[in-house]
Design an enzyme around this catalytic site. Structure first.
Site, PDB file in Angstrom:
ATOM      1  CB  CYS A   1      23.528 -36.876   1.291  1.00  0.00           C
ATOM      2  SG  CYS A   1      24.918 -38.035   1.343  1.00  0.00           S
TER       3      CYS A   1
ATOM      4  CG  HIS B   1      24.504 -34.579   4.199  1.00  0.00           C
ATOM      5  ND1 HIS B   1      24.463 -35.595   4.856  1.00  0.00           N
ATOM      6  CD2 HIS B   1      25.613 -34.977   3.259  1.00  0.00           C
ATOM      7  CE1 HIS B   1      25.464 -36.466   4.573  1.00  0.00           C
ATOM      8  NE2 HIS B   1      26.198 -35.975   3.472  1.00  0.00           N
TER       9      HIS B   1
ATOM     10  CG  ASN C   1      28.721 -38.590   4.714  1.00  0.00           C
ATOM     11  OD1 ASN C   1      27.493 -38.897   5.025  1.00  0.00           O
ATOM     12  ND2 ASN C   1      29.113 -37.803   3.609  1.00  0.00           N
TER      13      ASN C   1
END
Length: 308
Positions: A114, A237, A267
């Site tokens: 990430c 993120h 995500n």
């Protein structure tokens, strides 16, 4: 100066209804949208490999930028921790072949999750400027559907598959400013894969993000001689709605400047920040935007991008 010229993406049309998943785990709509933040999670086809997602994103980039020719690409970097098959050879080599890029191209992977996009744009910028290269592709693709256990309530409702392609080159409308990075390998057990299955300690990851990210952004602004008032938007993120909201509140700035857009994507790991940039930033009238990625490692990176 090498900067960001254009971004394109590929988000699979097929996917998982998160309300249906929520019902299975006795989670209501308030939890799904308020905590998770995603009603739908895109999923690659069973026959699609990570390289195929990359190819779709890069072809979209070429379609959007007809002046960019395949033979002009000097370097291709793929940010992924879930490459083709078992990760050997590197996915970037497979993408080079599938795209028909010249064999003179430098192609390699960066194994980051990430935080990978922030690391990646600085890695490719440095590589290009050191070697005198003109056109680079930074591609993100990390399909967690390959490793997430659909029976694990802590992870299966979070992750969506997607890929992005960023054209890095000269005379770019967005330049890279100061950046800061960090790593704490003692947190490795909180996000890991064992025997092909992903594990996440959600509480530890949430605490890590809340402890590190707001402070890191403040440090970055101070090092840049800036304040929160100088930043038009914060693209962090998109780990979950709860994480984005908590970081925005803890930052002690203007929480409404923190972009949140994951309802239809979930995500997407290293693709979450470039998806925000593509949709909300590149064509905006904003002058200065802060980025922050954080996750597996534990690893984090924050940066300023700006219009010169």
């Amino acid at each position: 100066m090498i900067g960001i010229k254009s971004i394109a993406s590929y988000v699979p049309v097929a996917g998982v209804d998160n309300y249906a998943q929520g019902a299975k785990f006795e989670k209501d709509e308030e939890f799904i949208l308020g905590k998770i933040g995603s009603a739908f999670l895109p999923r690659k086809d069973a026959g699609q490999e990570t390289s195929d997602l990359c190819v779709e994103a890069v072809n979209a980039l070429f379609a959007n930028n007809p002046e960019l020719k395949r033979e002009a690409i000097d370097v291709l970097i793929v940010v992924t921790q879930n490459g083709d098959e078992e990760g050997l050879p590197h996915t970037a080599a497979i993408v080079q072949d599938k795209l028909g890029l010249p064999t003179t191209v430098a192609a390699f992977d960066i194994s980051l999750g990430c935080s990978g996009y922030v690391y990646g744009i600085y890695a490719i910028k440095g590589f290009m400027e050191a070697a005198g290269l003109k056109n680079g592709l930074l591609v993100t693709a990390d399909p967690y559907s390959k490793i997430v256990d659909p029976e694990d309530r802590n992870t299966t409702m979070l992750f969506g598959d997607a890929a992005t392609a960023t054209w890095m080159g000269e005379d770019a409308p967005w330049q890279l400013g100061k950046a800061k990075f960090g790593t704490d390998g003692s947190g490795a057990p909180h996000l890991k894969v064992t025997d092909g299955v992903f594990f996440m300690n959600g509480r530890q990851v949430f605490n890590f993000a809340l402890l590190k990210v707001p402070a890191h952004l403040h440090e970055l602004l101070a090092d840049s001689g800036l304040t929160a008032d100088d930043i038009d938007a914060f693209c962090i993120h998109q780990g979950s709605a709860a994480i984005v909201d908590a970081v925005a509140r803890r930052f002690e700035g203007e929480p409404e400047k923190f972009l949140k857009d994951m309802v239809e994507t979930g995500n997407t790991v290293s693709s979450s920040i470039p998806l925000l940039l593509e949709k909300h930033v590149l064509d905006s009238k904003w002058k200065r935007v802060a980025l922050s990625g954080f996750g597996v490692g534990l690893s984090w990176g924050s940066a300023i991008i700006y219009r010169p």
